[in-house]
Design a protein around this motif. Structure first.
Motif, PDB file in Angstrom:
ATOM      1  N   ASN A 426       0.775  -1.247  -0.028  1.00 36.80           N
ATOM      2  CA  ASN A 426      -0.015  -0.013  -0.046  1.00 36.80           C
ATOM      3  C   ASN A 426       0.839   1.247   0.042  1.00 36.80           C
ATOM      4  OD1 ASN A 426      -2.478  -1.300   0.032  1.00 36.80           O
ATOM      5  ND2 ASN A 426      -2.850  -1.289   2.191  1.00 36.80           N
ATOM      6  N   TRP A 446      -8.821  -1.012  -1.769  1.00 33.53           N
ATOM      7  CA  TRP A 446      -7.791  -1.876  -2.694  1.00 33.53           C
ATOM      8  C   TRP A 446      -6.490  -2.053  -1.864  1.00 33.53           C
ATOM      9  CZ3 TRP A 446      -9.289  -3.797  -7.230  1.00 33.53           C
ATOM     10  CH2 TRP A 446     -10.225  -3.300  -7.642  1.00 33.53           C
ATOM     11  N   MET A 447      -5.945  -3.262  -2.281  1.00 38.66           N
ATOM     12  CA  MET A 447      -4.808  -3.519  -1.563  1.00 38.66           C
ATOM     13  C   MET A 447      -3.760  -3.701  -2.696  1.00 38.66           C
ATOM     14  SD  MET A 447      -2.761  -4.468   1.165  1.00 38.66           S
ATOM     15  CE  MET A 447      -4.242  -4.635   2.235  1.00 38.66           C
ATOM     16  N   GLN A 448      -2.379  -3.234  -2.511  1.00 39.99           N
ATOM     17  CA  GLN A 448      -1.526  -3.698  -3.483  1.00 39.99           C
ATOM     18  C   GLN A 448      -0.209  -4.129  -2.826  1.00 39.99           C
ATOM     19  OE1 GLN A 448      -1.077  -0.878  -7.345  1.00 39.99           O
ATOM     20  NE2 GLN A 448       1.076  -0.700  -6.555  1.00 39.99           N
ATOM     21  N   GLU A 450       3.621  -4.993  -3.552  1.00 45.57           N
ATOM     22  CA  GLU A 450       4.872  -5.305  -4.519  1.00 45.57           C
ATOM     23  C   GLU A 450       5.858  -6.270  -4.080  1.00 45.57           C
ATOM     24  OE1 GLU A 450       6.262  -1.561  -6.163  1.00 45.57           O
ATOM     25  OE2 GLU A 450       4.533  -0.560  -5.400  1.00 45.57           O
ATOM     26  N   VAL A 459       3.616  -7.457  -8.811  1.00 39.63           N
ATOM     27  CA  VAL A 459       2.700  -6.578  -8.455  1.00 39.63           C
ATOM     28  C   VAL A 459       1.305  -7.064  -8.175  1.00 39.63           C
ATOM     29  CG1 VAL A 459       1.659  -4.393  -8.319  1.00 39.63           C
ATOM     30  CG2 VAL A 459       3.985  -4.436  -9.070  1.00 39.63           C
ATOM     31  N   LEU A 460       0.857  -7.374  -7.040  1.00 43.85           N
ATOM     32  CA  LEU A 460      -0.594  -7.810  -6.755  1.00 43.85           C
ATOM     33  C   LEU A 460      -1.469  -6.896  -6.329  1.00 43.85           C
ATOM     34  CD1 LEU A 460       0.524 -11.305  -4.707  1.00 43.85           C
ATOM     35  CD2 LEU A 460       0.168 -10.882  -7.121  1.00 43.85           C
ATOM     36  N   ARG A 461      -2.668  -6.757  -7.163  1.00 47.47           N
ATOM     37  CA  ARG A 461      -3.443  -5.779  -6.636  1.00 47.47           C
ATOM     38  C   ARG A 461      -5.017  -6.320  -6.598  1.00 47.47           C
ATOM     39  NH1 ARG A 461      -6.552  -1.092  -9.121  1.00 47.47           N
ATOM     40  NH2 ARG A 461      -6.584   0.676  -7.450  1.00 47.47           N
ATOM     41  N   ARG A 463      -9.188  -6.277  -4.565  1.00 50.26           N
ATOM     42  CA  ARG A 463     -10.160  -5.508  -3.603  1.00 50.26           C
ATOM     43  C   ARG A 463     -10.441  -6.327  -2.323  1.00 50.26           C
ATOM     44  NH1 ARG A 463     -15.734  -2.800  -6.130  1.00 50.26           N
ATOM     45  NH2 ARG A 463     -16.257  -2.010  -4.285  1.00 50.26           N
TER      46      ARG A 463
END
Length: 464
Positions: A426, A446-448, A450, A459-461, A463
């Motif tokens: 994040n 949302w969650m991101q 790296e 990179v994972l994204r 909800r």
């Protein structure tokens, strides 16, 4: 313990008398018929058959999988994980009268139930007391065993190409079988099939499925190595088999008898480069031999002993070293807690330097952390990377940051895997495990995440 049976064998197979040192052909039909029989009679009782039961989880296949319409509609339907029992068949070698047995990791390393059958049909239950997937070795302890026949470990560094050798095992489950050949190569690394990485003795004695974990012996009945792999495109022996040297087996037995729960190797804290003609010429070396140090960790025992990047290591305890796998092997057989003498070449001058064989240090502290039930990823386990963590997880010794030691169910569904190095969550840079915990507390839709995975940025994204 087997030398008494060799008089006839030496005459028949080697044709050389110690006093006269002359060769001759067998003098009678009896000598021809005898062959390896006395040797096999003495050695075979120490080679056992192993039956292992391995329970694995498999995911049931959905009938809608890969269907462009129903795949999304029935995603996850009928894909529960189910236990599956696999039976493994292999061989083992008794190394002590009280029932220490060596075999391959791929035979027994993950087994839930192990049954060992001796040459005289006695059966024993057994437990794995020490196992290591990378070396493909496992040490078993037989229940209530005593006065068992066993093989003596030979110094495998004294083995020479061209020596006669026998492979004893249980190929294809047909029962104990003996095959003969010669030692056809030494110091083989990275040439055998399978997951194991190591340093092997090569033989042309046929080794087939089921021979794994069996004995490779010399004409004195001493154990040269443990048969482990073949080089084959068909799955059968094509005349090139590989055995794990007895000197490495000896270190495994020592650690097992001392009660080690996991096999420990000395830590080098370096990376090396294979020498070639151009590199040797640029360094002013007359011969293409040795391994050049290309990088050193600040806490490496070699750095503390005065080694530098650009130094060439040519020998360990008087034995030649020409590649990183050979270096790891030599350090391992030297023994944890011991010292080894390394021949270092710098500016064309060779010098012997003693280096302590030490485990990877747990410095700085790993600060291992398991996230609780209130976290976005309950069950996620992370740790700060240090030499001990990097070594245990197979990461590059230069790795830094925070690594996933166990993904847990929720993080795994999001695509996070064990050994992933977390870089940013994040938008927050990750340097310590507590940074991950704090970043996941932030309320967001949302969650991101790296991360670095096997040297690649991911990179994972998703909800929440």
């Amino acid at each position: 313990m087997f030398r008494n049976c060799l008089t006839a064998l030496t005459i028949v197979m080697l044709g050389a008398l110690p006093i006269q040192a002359e060769t001759r052909v067998p003098a009678s039909q009896a000598e021809i018929a005898l062959g390896f029989a006395p040797l096999v009679k003495e050695a075979a009782p120490a080679v056992v058959n192993i039956y292992a039961k391995i329970i694995t989880e498999t995911q049931a296949r959905s009938p809608f999988m890969n269907d462009p319409f129903f795949d999304d509609l029935f995603r996850g339907f009928g894909q529960q994980r189910r236990p599956r029992v696999q039976n493994s068949l292999g061989s083992g070698v008794i190394l002590s009268a009280d029932g220490y047995v060596v075999s391959n990791y791929h035979v027994v390393g993950t087994a839930s139930e192990i049954r060992v059958v001796t040459n005289d049909r006695r059966e024993f239950n057994a437990q794995v007391v020490l196992a290591d997937e990378e070396s493909d070795l496992a040490i078993l302890q037989l229940d209530e065993a005593e006065d068992l026949p066993f093989l003596t470990l030979r110094d495998s560094d004294r083995v020479e190409v061209g020596e006669l050798a026998l492979a004893i095992g249980n190929p294809f489950g047909v029962g104990q079988t003996v095959s003969s050949g010669i030692i056809s190569g030494l110091a083989r690394s990275g040439t055998a099939t399978g997951a194991g990485r190591g340093y092997y003795i090569q033989t042309d004695a046929p080794i087939n499925p089921g021979n794994s974990g069996g004995a490779l012996i010399d004409v004195n009945g001493d154990l040269i190595g443990i048969n482990t792999r073949i080089l084959s495109r068909s799955g059968g022996s094509n005349g090139i088999g590989f055995a794990i040297p007895a000197n490495l087996v000896r270190e495994f037995v020592r650690q097992a008898q001392e009660g080690s729960e996991a096999f420990q190797r000395p830590w080098a804290g370096m990376s090396g480069q294979l020498m070639d003609a151009d590199l040797a010429e640029s360094l002013g070396l007359g011969l293409v031999e040795g391994m050049m140090i290309s990088d050193l960790h600040p806490k490496s025992p070699f750095g503390r002993a005065g080694f530098q990047v650009g130094d060439v290591i040519t020998q360990v305890d008087g034995e030649p070293v020409n590649s990183p796998p050979e270096m790891v092997f030599r350090m391992t057989v030297a023994g944890l807690g011991q010292t080894a003498v390394f021949t270092r070449v710098r500016d064309g001058v060779a010098e012997d330097v003693e280096v302590a064989m030490l485990p990877a240090p747990n410095d700085p502290p790993a600060e291992a952390l398991a996230l609780g039930e209130r976290s976005v990823f309950p069950g996620l386990e992370i740790a700060r990377i240090n030499p001990a963590v990097a070594s245990g997880m197979g990461l590059p010794f230069t790795a830094d940051g925070v690594v996933v030691t166990h993904a847990g169910p929720y993080a795994a569904r999001a695509g996070i895997q064990e050994a992933d190095i977390l870089v940013r969550v994040n938008g927050r840079d990750i340097e310590r495990p507590t940074d991950v915990e704090q970043a996941l507390r932030e309320k967001t839709r949302w969650m991101q995440v790296e991360l670095m995975r096997r040297g690649q940025r991911v990179v994972l994204r998703f909800r929440l």
